[in-house]
Design a protein around this motif. Structure first.
Motif, PDB file in Angstrom:
ATOM      1  N   GLN A 150       0.826  -1.203   0.000  1.00 17.46           N
ATOM      2  CA  GLN A 150       0.000   0.000   0.000  1.00 17.46           C
ATOM      3  C   GLN A 150       0.860   1.253   0.000  1.00 17.46           C
ATOM      4  O   GLN A 150       0.455   2.293  -0.495  1.00 17.46           O
ATOM      5  N   GLN A 151       2.037   1.168   0.580  1.00 18.04           N
ATOM      6  CA  GLN A 151       2.966   2.295   0.596  1.00 18.04           C
ATOM      7  C   GLN A 151       4.386   1.756   0.628  1.00 18.04           C
ATOM      8  O   GLN A 151       4.607   0.607   0.967  1.00 18.04           O
ATOM      9  N   GLY A 152       5.337   2.595   0.268  1.00 11.97           N
ATOM     10  CA  GLY A 152       6.720   2.167   0.302  1.00 11.97           C
ATOM     11  C   GLY A 152       7.544   2.846  -0.769  1.00 11.97           C
ATOM     12  O   GLY A 152       7.068   3.730  -1.476  1.00 11.97           O
ATOM     13  N   THR A 153       8.768   2.423  -0.899  1.00 11.97           N
ATOM     14  CA  THR A 153       9.713   2.981  -1.866  1.00 11.97           C
ATOM     15  C   THR A 153      10.332   1.840  -2.649  1.00 11.97           C
ATOM     16  O   THR A 153      10.734   0.840  -2.065  1.00 11.97           O
ATOM     17  N   ILE A 154      10.415   2.020  -3.963  1.00 14.83           N
ATOM     18  CA  ILE A 154      11.075   1.048  -4.824  1.00 14.83           C
ATOM     19  C   ILE A 154      12.302   1.727  -5.412  1.00 14.83           C
ATOM     20  O   ILE A 154      12.216   2.843  -5.935  1.00 14.83           O
ATOM     21  N   VAL A 155      13.448   1.065  -5.324  1.00 16.08           N
ATOM     22  CA  VAL A 155      14.708   1.624  -5.794  1.00 16.08           C
ATOM     23  C   VAL A 155      15.272   0.698  -6.863  1.00 16.08           C
ATOM     24  O   VAL A 155      15.292  -0.513  -6.687  1.00 16.08           O
ATOM     25  N   PHE A 156      15.725   1.260  -7.995  1.00 12.95           N
ATOM     26  CA  PHE A 156      16.391   0.449  -9.006  1.00 12.95           C
ATOM     27  C   PHE A 156      17.334   1.308  -9.825  1.00 12.95           C
ATOM     28  O   PHE A 156      17.182   2.518  -9.899  1.00 12.95           O
ATOM     29  N   TRP A 157      18.349   0.657 -10.403  1.00  9.40           N
ATOM     30  CA  TRP A 157      19.292   1.318 -11.300  1.00  9.40           C
ATOM     31  C   TRP A 157      19.029   0.813 -12.700  1.00  9.40           C
ATOM     32  O   TRP A 157      18.890  -0.382 -12.924  1.00  9.40           O
ATOM     33  N   ILE A 158      18.989   1.724 -13.653  1.00  9.60           N
ATOM     34  CA  ILE A 158      18.798   1.361 -15.054  1.00  9.60           C
ATOM     35  C   ILE A 158      19.696   2.227 -15.919  1.00  9.60           C
ATOM     36  O   ILE A 158      20.254   3.211 -15.453  1.00  9.60           O
ATOM     37  N   ASN A 159      19.814   1.866 -17.177  1.00  9.38           N
ATOM     38  CA  ASN A 159      20.531   2.679 -18.150  1.00  9.38           C
ATOM     39  C   ASN A 159      19.487   3.347 -19.044  1.00  9.38           C
ATOM     40  O   ASN A 159      19.025   2.743 -20.011  1.00  9.38           O
ATOM     41  N   PRO A 160      19.085   4.583 -18.744  1.00 12.54           N
ATOM     42  CA  PRO A 160      17.997   5.224 -19.494  1.00 12.54           C
ATOM     43  C   PRO A 160      18.369   5.598 -20.919  1.00 12.54           C
ATOM     44  O   PRO A 160      17.490   5.832 -21.729  1.00 12.54           O
ATOM     45  N   ALA A 161      19.644   5.618 -21.258  1.00 14.38           N
ATOM     46  CA  ALA A 161      20.059   6.004 -22.606  1.00 14.38           C
ATOM     47  C   ALA A 161      19.628   4.984 -23.653  1.00 14.38           C
ATOM     48  O   ALA A 161      19.662   5.264 -24.841  1.00 14.38           O
ATOM     49  N   LEU A 162      19.200   3.814 -23.225  1.00  7.00           N
ATOM     50  CA  LEU A 162      18.885   2.759 -24.172  1.00  7.00           C
ATOM     51  C   LEU A 162      17.399   2.623 -24.483  1.00  7.00           C
ATOM     52  O   LEU A 162      17.010   1.790 -25.281  1.00  7.00           O
ATOM     53  N   ALA A 163      16.572   3.436 -23.863  1.00 11.68           N
ATOM     54  CA  ALA A 163      15.127   3.316 -24.093  1.00 11.68           C
ATOM     55  C   ALA A 163      14.739   3.949 -25.417  1.00 11.68           C
ATOM     56  O   ALA A 163      15.344   4.914 -25.866  1.00 11.68           O
ATOM     57  N   ARG A 164      13.718   3.370 -26.052  1.00 12.36           N
ATOM     58  CA  ARG A 164      13.165   3.983 -27.255  1.00 12.36           C
ATOM     59  C   ARG A 164      12.051   4.930 -26.819  1.00 12.36           C
ATOM     60  O   ARG A 164      12.255   5.736 -25.932  1.00 12.36           O
ATOM     61  N   SER A 165      10.891   4.859 -27.398  1.00 18.70           N
ATOM     62  CA  SER A 165       9.848   5.827 -27.084  1.00 18.70           C
ATOM     63  C   SER A 165       9.269   5.655 -25.681  1.00 18.70           C
ATOM     64  O   SER A 165       9.111   6.606 -24.953  1.00 18.70           O
ATOM     65  N   LYS A 166       8.956   4.440 -25.287  1.00 18.63           N
ATOM     66  CA  LYS A 166       8.361   4.193 -23.975  1.00 18.63           C
ATOM     67  C   LYS A 166       8.584   2.735 -23.609  1.00 18.63           C
ATOM     68  O   LYS A 166       8.216   1.845 -24.348  1.00 18.63           O
ATOM     69  N   GLU A 167       9.214   2.489 -22.476  1.00 19.52           N
ATOM     70  CA  GLU A 167       9.522   1.137 -22.030  1.00 19.52           C
ATOM     71  C   GLU A 167       8.913   0.903 -20.653  1.00 19.52           C
ATOM     72  O   GLU A 167       9.093   1.711 -19.754  1.00 19.52           O
ATOM     73  N   ARG A 168       8.211  -0.201 -20.477  1.00 20.69           N
ATOM     74  CA  ARG A 168       7.703  -0.562 -19.158  1.00 20.69           C
ATOM     75  C   ARG A 168       8.845  -1.198 -18.387  1.00 20.69           C
ATOM     76  O   ARG A 168       9.388  -2.224 -18.782  1.00 20.69           O
TER      77      ARG A 168
END
Length: 121
Positions: free
Chosen positions: A84-102
């Motif tokens: 119901q509440q909380g924080t999600i933390v993750f590392w990604i490489n955003p330079a590789l996304a195209r128009s929209k990635e889930r």
């Protein structure tokens, strides 16, 4: 052209307790070696390991990482109930996304999308 979304190190889920104290409830490092046959992503805290489908091991910023091709590579966690509440933390490489990635989703309860301009929504 193959697109890739690389999870560099961790996915962690932290929930705040009623007493305002936070507690780590899940932690997936995503540093498994799929080249050596690893097919499960260990949850070192909550015990909900994920099944890796298609992602490949690559060198990350700190040890191994998993690289997802953006087409059909996934990590599935069965019996995961969104908090119901909380924080999600993750590392990604955003330079590789195209128009929209889930990037992350749990049923229809919530999702995280990455746009090609680096914006998370």
């Amino acid at each position: 052209m193959v697109r890739q979304v690389m999870y560099l190190s961790i996915i962690a889920l932290v929930l705040g307790a009623a007493s305002s104290q936070a507690a780590l409830v899940h932690h997936w490092k995503l540093d498994e070696n799929t080249a050596a046959g690893a097919a499960a992503a260990a949850d070192s805290v909550g015990g909900l390991s994920g099944t890796i489908q298609g992602a490949q091991s690559v060198a990350g910023k700190s040890g191994n990482a998993l690289s997802f091709d953006g087409a059909d590579d996934v990590m599935t966690i069965l019996n995961f109930v969104p908090p119901q509440q909380g924080t999600i933390v993750f590392w990604i490489n955003p330079a590789l996304a195209r128009s929209k990635e889930r990037i992350l989703g749990a049923g229809g309860d919530y999702e995280v999308w990455l746009r090609n301009n680096g914006e998370l929504k």
